[in-house]
Design a protein around this motif. Sequence first.
Motif, PDB file in Angstrom:
ATOM      1  N   CYS A  88      -4.292   2.654   8.689  1.00 17.36           N
ATOM      2  CA  CYS A  88      -4.067   3.313   7.396  1.00 17.36           C
ATOM      3  C   CYS A  88      -5.345   4.020   6.947  1.00 17.36           C
ATOM      4  O   CYS A  88      -6.439   3.474   7.032  1.00 17.36           O
ATOM      5  N   CYS A  92       0.853  -1.194   0.000  1.00 15.03           N
ATOM      6  CA  CYS A  92       0.000   0.000   0.000  1.00 15.03           C
ATOM      7  C   CYS A  92       0.887   1.242   0.000  1.00 15.03           C
ATOM      8  O   CYS A  92       1.806   1.351   0.803  1.00 15.03           O
ATOM      9  N   ARG A 143      -6.085   4.815   3.989  1.00 10.93           N
ATOM     10  CA  ARG A 143      -6.456   4.429   2.640  1.00 10.93           C
ATOM     11  C   ARG A 143      -7.194   3.094   2.653  1.00 10.93           C
ATOM     12  O   ARG A 143      -6.713   2.144   3.276  1.00 10.93           O
ATOM     13  N   CYS A 186      -6.625  -2.090   1.424  1.00 10.95           N
ATOM     14  CA  CYS A 186      -5.604  -2.054   2.471  1.00 10.95           C
ATOM     15  C   CYS A 186      -6.309  -2.402   3.769  1.00 10.95           C
ATOM     16  O   CYS A 186      -7.262  -1.726   4.176  1.00 10.95           O
ATOM     17  N   GLY A 192       0.175   4.083   1.045  1.00 14.37           N
ATOM     18  CA  GLY A 192      -0.074   4.887   2.242  1.00 14.37           C
ATOM     19  C   GLY A 192       0.711   4.398   3.449  1.00 14.37           C
ATOM     20  O   GLY A 192       1.371   5.168   4.129  1.00 14.37           O
ATOM     21  N   CYS A 193       0.656   3.076   3.712  1.00  9.01           N
ATOM     22  CA  CYS A 193       1.284   2.557   4.936  1.00  9.01           C
ATOM     23  C   CYS A 193       2.388   1.551   4.655  1.00  9.01           C
ATOM     24  O   CYS A 193       3.156   1.213   5.549  1.00  9.01           O
TER      25      CYS A 193
HETATM   26 ZN   LIG Z   1      -2.370   1.196   3.698  1.00 13.23          ZN
END
Ligand SMILES: [Zn+2]
Length: 357
Positions: free
Chosen positions: A84, A40, A86, A79, A42-43
């Motif tokens: 997170c 992911c 997202r 995700c 994002g994380c």
């Molecule tokens: Zn994520």
Amino acid sequence: MQQTFRASSLVPRGFVVDEATSDAAGTLITLRSAATASACPGCGSPSGRVHSRYRRHLADLPISGRPVRLVVLARQIHCDAVLCGRRIFTERFDPDVLAPWARRTARLEHIVHHLGLTLGGRPAAGFAHRLMVPASRDTLLRAVRRRGSPRFVPPTVVGIDDWAWRRNQRYGTLICDLERRRTIALLPDREPATAQAWLSEQPQIAIVARDRGGGYALATAKALPEGTQVADRWHLMENASRAFLDAVRKSMRQARAAIGAATIDPTLLTAAERIQYEGYLRREEDNTAILGLAKEGAAIKEIVRRTGYSRGLVRKILRGQRSDIFRVRESSLELYLPWLDAQWAEGSATARRCGGV
Ligand SMILES: [Zn+2]
């Protein structure tokens, strides 16, 4: 061991081929990622829980002189990381293979970038077309800009000089980082004020190598009063060689006189040399006539009227600046001329009878 050909070996690494079709227009390859999970953005946690799929269209390197289109069946992935923000992300690939949002594979982008860099927009577009690499002029320029210039590192030792937009017509200023051996700025003109403005923005510069003219010296002195100015090697060499040539040119007449003139036998001259020799004799004749007139007491004005030569030329002759020595070009035969003459006089007129020299 014999290796079997696999369609996957044609496509970028990390992908497997689902289907490949080919027609006169080119090859269409449908493929998907070989990986089951993707990280992911994002994380960073990997996930393989597929939300949906979409088709991503890409251009790739041509095969056998035909364009290739790739269709990637890319995934939207959930995700599941608790913290997170997202929920869903689009599948990412190795950026060295396929960058996010890219419409070309990295290996094609690499070629496009180099074409643009080497040839510029329009010529590169023509060449790309011949190579079956689909890229417009704007695409090529965008590829060059996207990679952009390397990060600007504030320089401490710079060289500054002018460069020609168009020789003898329009000049700009070029500034190099001499420690990194890289051009770091092109200024639109060579006005001291422009250079000064640029240099003032870089107060850390300690040494400026420049030409020996006044413009950049002034700009540097104003912008960087603490900076050391040095004359660059190229300009020192250029100035020295110009001074040397000047000195040689001034004493050329004496040098020629010292070398001395051989007795000229007009029958031995080549046709071109004879024309030069006749010109030389004419000049000498005029010189003698004009010097004679001056000796008789004629004023320059009078000599100009009687000979029809310009005032400047008459003055030059009276100062002894037009007397010259006639010399034929030196030939490798010169050393052997007396021996050849002797052979000829004895009646040996062919090379065979003369024997080896
Ligand atoms: Zn994520």
